[in-house]
Design a protein around this motif. Sequence first.
Motif, mmCIF file in Angstrom:
data_model
loop_
_atom_site.group_PDB
_atom_site.id
_atom_site.type_symbol
_atom_site.label_atom_id
_atom_site.label_comp_id
_atom_site.label_asym_id
_atom_site.label_seq_id
_atom_site.Cartn_x
_atom_site.Cartn_y
_atom_site.Cartn_z
ATOM 1 N N LYS A 26 -38.933 3.654 -56.736
ATOM 2 C CA LYS A 26 -39.007 5.457 -56.775
ATOM 3 C C LYS A 26 -39.343 5.938 -58.183
ATOM 4 C CE LYS A 26 -35.374 9.100 -57.330
ATOM 5 N NZ LYS A 26 -33.988 9.195 -57.368
ATOM 6 N N ASN A 27 -39.207 5.115 -59.266
ATOM 7 C CA ASN A 27 -39.579 5.483 -60.495
ATOM 8 C C ASN A 27 -41.259 5.369 -60.600
ATOM 9 O OD1 ASN A 27 -36.854 3.893 -62.244
ATOM 10 N ND2 ASN A 27 -36.890 6.415 -61.388
ATOM 11 N N LEU A 28 -41.559 4.232 -60.063
ATOM 12 C CA LEU A 28 -43.232 4.061 -59.943
ATOM 13 C C LEU A 28 -43.635 5.035 -59.168
ATOM 14 C CD1 LEU A 28 -43.414 0.178 -60.104
ATOM 15 C CD2 LEU A 28 -43.526 1.840 -61.991
ATOM 16 N N TYR A 50 -36.305 2.971 -74.753
ATOM 17 C CA TYR A 50 -37.638 2.364 -74.324
ATOM 18 C C TYR A 50 -38.705 3.851 -74.481
ATOM 19 C CZ TYR A 50 -41.530 0.332 -71.715
ATOM 20 O OH TYR A 50 -43.054 0.008 -71.324
ATOM 21 N N ALA A 51 -38.495 4.993 -73.781
ATOM 22 C CA ALA A 51 -39.217 5.989 -73.648
ATOM 23 C C ALA A 51 -39.616 6.422 -74.918
ATOM 24 C CB ALA A 51 -38.532 7.190 -72.800
ATOM 25 N N ARG A 52 -38.636 6.346 -76.083
ATOM 26 C CA ARG A 52 -38.877 6.905 -77.181
ATOM 27 C C ARG A 52 -40.154 5.955 -78.100
ATOM 28 N NH1 ARG A 52 -33.372 8.588 -80.511
ATOM 29 N NH2 ARG A 52 -32.490 9.926 -78.605
ATOM 30 N N MET A 53 -40.007 4.609 -77.697
ATOM 31 C CA MET A 53 -40.840 3.638 -78.106
ATOM 32 C C MET A 53 -42.204 3.572 -77.641
ATOM 33 S SD MET A 53 -37.828 0.719 -78.637
ATOM 34 C CE MET A 53 -39.128 -0.625 -79.350
ATOM 35 N N ILE A 102 -46.239 6.384 -68.546
ATOM 36 C CA ILE A 102 -45.806 7.450 -67.578
ATOM 37 C C ILE A 102 -44.722 6.672 -66.667
ATOM 38 C CG2 ILE A 102 -47.722 6.855 -65.772
ATOM 39 C CD1 ILE A 102 -47.757 9.831 -65.161
ATOM 40 N N ASN A 103 -44.680 5.337 -66.707
ATOM 41 C CA ASN A 103 -43.595 4.811 -65.910
ATOM 42 C C ASN A 103 -42.578 4.248 -66.567
ATOM 43 O OD1 ASN A 103 -45.344 4.932 -63.375
ATOM 44 N ND2 ASN A 103 -46.677 3.302 -64.272
#
Length: 478
Positions: free
Chosen positions: A372-374, A166-169, A174-175
């Motif tokens: 935590k991620n947010l 997902y991060a690559r796409m 930032i979330n």
Amino acid sequence: MAATNANEPSFRESVDLMFNRAAALVDLPAGMEDKIRVCNSTYTVRFGVKLRGEIRTFTGYRSVHSEHMEPVKGGIRYSLGVNQNEVEALAALMTYKCALVEVPYGGSKGGLCIDPREYEEDELERITRRFAYELAKRDLIDPAQNVPAPDMGTGEREMAWIADQYARMNTSDINAKACVTGKPPHAGGIQGRVEATGRGVQYALQEFFRHPEDVATAGLSGSLEGKRIIVQGLGNVGYHAAKFLSEEDGSKIVGIIERDGALVDEGGLNVEAISKWIRTHGGVKGYADASYVEDGPSVLEHDCDILIPAALEGVINLGNAERVTAPLIIEAANGPVTAGADEILRKRGCVIIPDMYANAGGVTVSYFEWVKNLSHIRFGRMQRRQEESRHQLIVDELERLSKDTGTGWTLSPGFKDRYLRGAGELELVRSGLDDTMRGAYQAMRDVWRSRDDVTDLRTAAYIVAIERVVSSYKAKGL
Ligand code: NAD
């Protein structure tokens, strides 16, 4: 596992039947019952991956049951048994589960028809990344809209691949890490997520045993100490539940059922050793320190105080329900008791702690991970040392008083260490989970004990969940 009786409804129909029974007891606006029951959408994807010199085609699903709150949430399962009916049933359960434990999500679920044991790690990574790509490009993986988690056949490793894909796409999101939960701690996960569902089963049983009236309804007495437990499925959920209940509550695991048979020992089984054996040998067969039973499912019918089905759905069905004698069943798996079996067991006085509550520990800690991620900060990081220094002040003052007044009072051994230690992430996660499991049980129990027309915990759980979903729809103007 396929139901053994032709009259057995499908998993999806089973969930709907249980929902209908509860919905009939709630005063709902016209049409609301249908609106809640139906699954909003199911996306089916078929994709090819080049493996071992040929293209293999895989089939996957992502169902969204209800978007009364977003994101929607639900695990991704890897199993050859995955089908649309199953995924939709599991997505519906997620809606009710999230409402019951007050985590602000709608319900969803995903699945891929695959036996992960047939593939090498790098092959599984390519398959998982491709599946994640197909879902993410349709917003079926998205931190604000749809957040998967582990389920049968998947774990931290697969969640880390999905997060990375997902991060690559979405390179500037930032979330991005919040797009999936159940990641390893070093890749944006949270302490205590792996154990969470099994830990939740333990907390659920602890809360049940805090209510002597409920324990008596099951025909039991006392505490968890010495209770004889049979567990089906020593995977993530079953292993942690069995481990904590035997190591911390003094319960005795007298039976463990796996795919290839079961192990039994009235003296108590060594959960750790058996789990290790399964990991190295692929099953329970050959384990020397217990009696082996080839017909694993028959052990569901053995005498015990608590039965914990923690593998898959439909294992207690019209075919065996009459012979299942456990007075208390806690559904660690999703849907292990079919609607027909539920009726037989209820009539016999068996108390069933329902799946939507019993295994909600996973989604609860997933919620903590998402928050935590947010918030981009570990729980406890700001408060821990401040909490410790305030405790230190009290200890110093007590020691000064003892000295100045000459009373000679001393603190108990170990008190200082335990009291001075501020809570880290794991302690906070466990505390939040315990609080959630206690609160949800009490909400369910209030309905169970206060209404003459509600005679079981499952109906009570559905009523609490339905009323909360309705409130949420009403607030939206529906
Ligand atoms: P897992 O894959 O880690 O473990 C499943 C275990 O069941 C394995 O040990 C497997 O060998 C065993 N098993 C499979 N088929 C069996 C059979 N026919 N008879 C006996 N044993 C069998 O899966 P898990 O994550 O522990 O999930 C188990 C159940 O709990 C599922 O119903 C899942 O939906 C539910 N659940 C899991 C989570 C979670 O956080 N992992 C959360 C909520 C609910």
